[in-house]
Enzyme design. Structure first.
Site, short mmCIF file in Angstrom:
data_model
loop_
_atom_site.label_atom_id
_atom_site.label_comp_id
_atom_site.label_asym_id
_atom_site.label_seq_id
_atom_site.Cartn_x
_atom_site.Cartn_y
_atom_site.Cartn_z
CG HIS A 1 49.14 41.65 41.61
ND1 HIS A 1 48.39 42.07 40.53
CD2 HIS A 1 49.68 42.77 42.14
CE1 HIS A 1 48.46 43.38 40.43
NE2 HIS A 1 49.24 43.84 41.38
CG ASP B 1 44.67 40.67 40.09
OD1 ASP B 1 45.77 40.37 40.61
OD2 ASP B 1 43.84 41.41 40.65
CG ASP C 1 49.52 47.82 39.40
OD1 ASP C 1 49.97 46.84 40.02
OD2 ASP C 1 48.59 48.53 39.81
CD GLU D 1 47.37 43.92 44.57
OE1 GLU D 1 47.83 44.72 45.40
OE2 GLU D 1 46.88 44.29 43.47
CD GLU D 2 45.67 46.00 41.21
OE1 GLU D 2 45.21 46.69 42.14
OE2 GLU D 2 46.76 46.23 40.68
CG ASP E 1 52.16 45.51 43.06
OD1 ASP E 1 52.09 46.01 41.92
OD2 ASP E 1 51.17 45.34 43.79
CG HIS F 1 44.63 51.21 39.96
ND1 HIS F 1 44.22 51.06 41.28
CD2 HIS F 1 45.57 50.27 39.78
CE1 HIS F 1 44.90 50.07 41.84
NE2 HIS F 1 45.72 49.59 40.94
#
Length: 489
Positions: A80, A82, A119, A149-150, A173, A461
């Site tokens: 992904h 983003d 990530d 995605e996030e 991922d 994150h």
């Protein structure tokens, strides 16, 4: 091409780190990844590769097989575009405008005060490196780079049949080298909204902004079992049941920025009688010490401060304040149940990710995750009951399915055997308590055989995010190895 960071260029494998440094130079938080997407499209065109976008903005690139590999099955490589935008409170960074300041820190690559975006930037860099290569044998390749995605898996939800011809998909991922993922949790976003009444205080009150900070935060899936503090829950606990809970008057409460990140900071603006200010500070110190004692094994830097603000006497009514704090305090959070089928894996969890106060409304955003639909539905029922008791509205949205494990997966067995041949031992075959896009890909492509693997990424994150340099080399070796072992069509 933007100038990559020079220290990253010295790392091996050079193809991945060159592309990753370029990725870092383009701001690409969720919903703001268009500049990076256009850069990738321009790169594909410069290599004379087929490139297109679907209706939601996913980027699809196709590369022919290398000589002698034309008879192999088509493989889709997937990542992904983003990244999660999280930063420390004292870091001056605009994720929409500023590049990520990545640097080498011993055996790891990390970023200055922000999430790194390993990530899924490392996975995306590996896809681009395969497209760029001229010396890596592979059959026909399709690269699928999804958007957003996030923040809701918009790209995966919008993927339609007909864009991909591959029957094998390699998702990049995952975040632990030595583990292959063959399944993942599903999830659903939850919004609870509570109307509040306000009133004007009279008397000798002063206004303070309370800030509970210094928590580690992290990924609301893969870190949910670690016992890290949730700033929203901790602040609500103090306000609801602290020594001065009867004297405090609540103006607003807020915390967290993303429903899929464990909140590191939470804030409350309160009014308190002037004669109780010293008692407030003493109560806060005692509470900080208590929480530090409880969470000290995982939280080393808890800070609880109060800063006086310009007087505001527009506070929530006592009834509204009581309901808001009771709702936050009663809301479940963290691990709900461990899996009976897969040892050591969380089955169902909940993260109270974001709390905001806007005028006459408080909103709480949560993310429910579960390996099984019934587990997710059980927590939905809990929240619905709590909302009913509090007189709050509740809405569920963006539900996405889990990825059901397939022990008979052919690509899983091929990868496992290749890994054992290279390293002398089998990799761990896992199911992850996080939302990979694979489950959604099964709807338009039900026959697709999928696995997920990647390098070791710690604390995604959160501003502590870092990727292990050695594991990136191992991951690259595995990716190139599996492409060489794809069976004939």
């Amino acid at each position: 091409m933007s100038q990559p960071y020079q220290d990253l260029l010295q790392l091996e494998p050079k193809p991945i780190w060159r592309f990753f440094s370029e990725i870092c130079s383009f701001p690409h938080p969720s919903k703001h990844e268009e500049a990076l997407a256009q850069h990738i499209i321009a790169f594909a065109k410069s290599k004379n590769l087929f490139v297109t976008r679907d209706s939601v903005g996913n980027v699809i690139i196709k590369k022919p097989a290398t000589e002698g590999m034309e008879d192999r099955q088509i493989v889709a490589l997937q990542a992904h575009i983003d990244m999660v935008p999280q930063k420390n409170d004292d870091t001056n960074h605009d994720f929409v405008k500023d590049p990520i300041k990545a640097y080498v820190d011993g055996d790891w690559v990390t970023a200055q005060g922000t999430t790194l975006g390993a990530d899924n930037g490392i996975g995306m860099a590996s896809c681009l490196a395969i497209l760029d290569s001229s010396d890596i044998p592979h059959g026909p390749i399709e690269v699928l780079l999804t958007i957003d995605e996030e923040a809701g898996m918009t790209g995966a939800f919008g993927l339609e049949a007909g864009y991909l011809d591959a029957k094998i998909l390699l998702n990049t991922d995952s975040e632990q080298e030595g583990e292959i993922y063959m399944g993942c949790a599903g999830g659903v976003d939850t919004s609870l909204k509570l109307s509040v009444e306000r009133e004007t205080l009279s008397g000798n009150y002063v206004t303070y902004k309370l800030a509970l900070k210094g928590l580690r935060g992290g990924h609301s899936g893969v870190d949910i079992h670690t016992g890290r503090g949730n700033a929203n829950k901790l602040l609500a606990r103090f306000l609801a049941h602290g020594q001065l809970s009867q004297a405090l008057r609540l103006v607003s409460i807020s915390g967290g920025t993303l429903r899929n990140a464990i909140p590191r900071e939470a804030y409350a603006t309160i009014a308190i009688p002037a004669e109780l200010v010293e008692s407030l500070r003493e109560a806060m110190d005692k509470y900080a010490a208590l929480v530090t004692q409880e969470l000290g094994a995982v939280e080393k830097n808890i800070q609880f401060t109060a800063i006086e603000e310009s007087a505001t006497l527009d506070v929530m009514s006592l009834a509204s304040q009581s309901t808001v704090l009771a709702l936050m305090n009663a809301c479940p959070n963290g691990v709900v149940r461990m899996s009976d089928d897969i040892k050591g894996v969380v089955e169902t969890s909940l993260n109270m990710g974001v709390v905001t106060t806007t005028g006459s409304q408080v909103e709480i955003l949560c993310l429910i995750r579960s390996l099984i639909d019934s587990g997710r539905q059980d927590v939905e029922g809990m929240l619905t009951s709590i909302a009913s008791l509090a007189g709050a509205s509740i809405q569920f949205s963006g539900a996405y399915p889990g990825w059901k494990p397939d022990p008979e997966s052919k690509i899983l067995h091929i990868f496992r055997d290749m890994y054992e041949q290279n390293y002398g031992y089998k990799p761990h075959i896992m199911v992850i308590h996080a939302g990979l896009e694979c489950g959604l890909f099964k709807e338009p492509y039900p026959e697709m055989d999928m696995i997920s693997f990647g390098p070791t990424i710690k604390f995604p994150h959160s501003p502590e995010e870092k990727v292990e340099i050695k594991s990136v080399g191992q991951y690259w070796q595995q990716l190139c190895g599996i492409l060489a072992h794809i069976p004939k069509a």
